[in-house]
Write an enzyme that holds these catalytic residues in place. Structure first.
Site, short mmCIF file in Angstrom:
data_model
loop_
_atom_site.label_atom_id
_atom_site.label_comp_id
_atom_site.label_asym_id
_atom_site.label_seq_id
_atom_site.Cartn_x
_atom_site.Cartn_y
_atom_site.Cartn_z
N ASP A 1 -115.64 -52.54 -3.30
CA ASP A 1 -116.62 -51.09 -3.10
C ASP A 1 -115.51 -50.04 -2.82
OD1 ASP A 1 -118.12 -49.20 -1.18
OD2 ASP A 1 -119.48 -50.61 -2.04
N PRO B 1 -121.69 -48.74 -2.88
CA PRO B 1 -121.56 -48.96 -4.46
C PRO B 1 -122.43 -50.53 -4.61
CG PRO B 1 -119.59 -47.84 -3.92
CD PRO B 1 -120.53 -48.06 -2.67
N ASP B 2 -121.87 -51.34 -3.85
CA ASP B 2 -122.40 -52.58 -3.81
C ASP B 2 -123.88 -52.62 -3.85
OD1 ASP B 2 -120.56 -54.75 -4.05
OD2 ASP B 2 -119.52 -54.14 -2.37
N LYS B 3 -124.24 -51.84 -2.78
CA LYS B 3 -125.84 -52.14 -2.15
C LYS B 3 -126.53 -51.28 -3.28
CE LYS B 3 -125.15 -51.13 1.94
NZ LYS B 3 -125.33 -50.79 3.43
N GLY C 1 -127.01 -53.26 -6.57
CA GLY C 1 -128.06 -54.13 -6.33
C GLY C 1 -129.65 -53.58 -6.58
#
Length: 401
Positions: A139, A168-170, A173
Site C-alpha cells: 500500500d 489503495p488496498d481497500k 477492493g
C-alpha cells in the site's frame, strides 16, 4: 427474498486485502464465494497479529460469508480440482503478479476451456505491463507513486505523508467489486464473459482525479501546481476534546459567525467572498480556533447545530461504537464465530429493499469446505482421502482455523 447476487458462484484465489475485500462485498450481497488457499497456511492474513481464538481480526474482517477449499496448485491434481470448481463458477478472481497465473497453467485460455462464459478478474499492483509490473507491491508504494502522499501533505513543497489507513488496498477492493457486477450485468445481456483487469495504481489515480488533480486537468493550460488548501486540518480543539467544522458557502459562513457570536468577521475584508476566504484560509482557521478553544465540545456542537453549521465531534475508534448516529444506522453487528468467539463487524453499507438482512457466516477455517465442494464436483470419498493424504488438498479439523 435472497441477496441480489444469489446464485452467482465466485472462485477466489486472492489474498491479503484488496481481493478478499472485493469478494467479501459480493458474498455479503448473496454470492457464493469459494476461497481457494494453499493447505500450508492459507491466506497470509490468517497469521496476522490482533488475534482471538487463534483467528486474526484482519482475516475475519475480509473473509466473512465465504467458503474455504485448500488446494496445492503447484500439483497437477490440485490444478485439476480447481478447474472442476471453475467449471461450475461464474467469476474467477486472482491477484498474483502479472503472468504468474499463466505460468501456473491457469490462464484465461485454460479457464475458458471449462467455463466459456466465465468472468475472469485480474487485480495487480502497478499494472500488467511497464517497468513496475513485476515489482512487489504494498500500500505505501501505491500511495507514493500515485501522488496520494503528496495530496495528503497539502502541497508539492511539503514533506509527503501517508494516509493512515490502507486506502489503495481497500479502494481497489471496492472498485473490483463494482467492476465484477458490471461484467455480470453485461453477460446477462450478451451471454459472453470477459476479462476484467485493474491495478491498485489505476484505482487510486482515478480516485484522486475527481477532486485533487484540478491543476493537471487542462492539458494546454499553464496553471500553477496544486497549492496547499491550508497547513491546518479542519479540526478544532475545545476545552475537552476536538470537533470538526466545515463551511463552504456564504450562508454557512454567516451561520458560523452567528454561532460563535463574532459579528465583526462579517466585515473583515479578508473573508467577504468564498474566494477570499479560501485565499486567506490560514488566517480564517486561526480565528475560528481562537474562539473554539474557549468552550466545550458539547456546547459548541449545540450552538453550531442550531445555526445549521456543518459540524461533528471527532471521535476515537472506540467512541464511534456508541455514537447515536452510528447506532441509529444499525451498522454494527455482533455474532458468534466458532473459533474467535463473539465478534463485532459492520454490515454491508448498501441495503437492498428486496433483500432483508442475510444470515452471517464467519470467516471459514482453512479447508473447511474442501470435502463438500469437491464431492459436488464428482470426487468420491476415496478420491478425496487420497488428495488429503498426498497433501494436494487440505481439510479443516474440528476447531481448526
Amino acid at each position: 427474498m435472497t441477496g441480489p447476487l444469489e446464485g452467482i458462484r465466485i472462485i477466489d484465489l486472492t489474498a491479503m486485502v484488496s481481493g478478499p475485500l472485493a469478494t467479501m462485498i459480493l458474498a455479503d450481497q448473496g454470492a457464493e464465494v469459494i476461497k481457494v488457499e494453499n493447505p500450508a497456511g492459507g491466506d497470509f492474513t490468517r497469521s496476522a497479529a490482533n488475534r482471538q481464538g487463534n483467528v486474526s481480526a484482519s482475516f475475519l474482517n475480509n473473509n466473512r460469508n465465504k467458503k474455504s477449499v485448500a488446494l496445492n496448485l503447484k500439483e497437477p491434481a490440485g490444478r485439476e480440482a480447481l478447474l472442476k470448481l471453475v467449471a461450475t463458477a461464474d467469476v474467477f478472481v486472482q491477484n498474483f503478479r502479472p503472468g504468474v497465473i499463466d505460468r501456473m497453467g491457469l490462464g484465461e485460455d485454460a479457464l475458458r476451456k471449462v467455463a466459456p462464459d466465465l468472468i475472469m478478474v485480474s487485480i495487480s499492483g502497478f499494472g500488467d505491463t511497464g517497468p513496475y509490473a513485476q515489482r512487489p507491491v504494498y500500500d505505501p508504494l501505491i500511495q507514493g507513486l500515485s501522488g496520494l502522499a503528496t495530496v495528503q501533505a497539502g502541497a508539492d513543497e511539503r514533506r509527503p505523508q501517508l494516509v493512515r489507513t490502507i486506502l489503495p488496498d481497500k479502494l481497489t477492493g471496492v472498485t473490483a467489486a463494482q467492476a465484477i457486477t458490471a461484467a455480470l450485468f453485461a453477460r446477462e445481456r450478451t451471454g459472453e464473459g470477459q476479462h476484467v483487469r485493474l491495478s491498485m495504481l489505476d484505482a487510486i489515480i482515478a480516485f484522486l482525479w475527481s477532486s485533487d488533480m484540478g491543476s493537471q486537468t487542462f492539458v494546454k493550460g499553464e496553471l500553477l501546481q496544486q497549492e496547499a488548501a491550508s497547513f491546518q486540518d479542519l479540526i478544532y480543539e475545545t476545552t475537552n476534546g476536538y470537533i470538526t467544522i466545515a463551511v463552504q458557502n456564504d450562508r454557512e459562513w454567516q451561520a458560523l459567525i452567528r454561532a460563535v457570536n463574532r459579528p465583526e468577521w462579517a466585515e473583515d475584508p479578508r473573508f467577504l467572498t468564498a474566494e477570499l476566504r479560501q485565499k486567506n484560509i490560514d488566517a480564517r482557521l486561526d480565528l475560528i480556533q481562537s474562539v473554539i478553544r474557549t468552550d466545550s465540545a458539547e456546547n459548541w456542537l449545540e450552538l453550531l447545530a442550531e445555526e445549521s453549521v456543518p459540524c461533528a465531534p471527532v471521535l476515537t475508534r472506540t467512541q464511534v461504537l456508541d455514537h447515536p448516529q452510528v447506532r441509529a444506522n444499525d451498522l454494527l453487528v455482533e455474532y458468534d464465530h466458532p473459533q474467535a468467539g463473539q465478534i463485532r463487524q459492520t454490515r454491508s453499507p448498501a441495503r437492498f429493499s428486496a433483500a432483508p438482512a442475510q444470515p452471517w457466516h464467519g470467516a471459514p477455517a482453512l479447508g473447511q469446505d474442501t470435502m463438500a465442494l469437491l464431492a459436488g464436483c464428482g470426487y468420491s470419498s476415496d478420491d478425496l482421502q487420497g488428495l488429503v493424504q498426498s497433501g494436494v488438498a487440505g481439510a479443516a479439523e474440528e476447531g481448526q482455523s
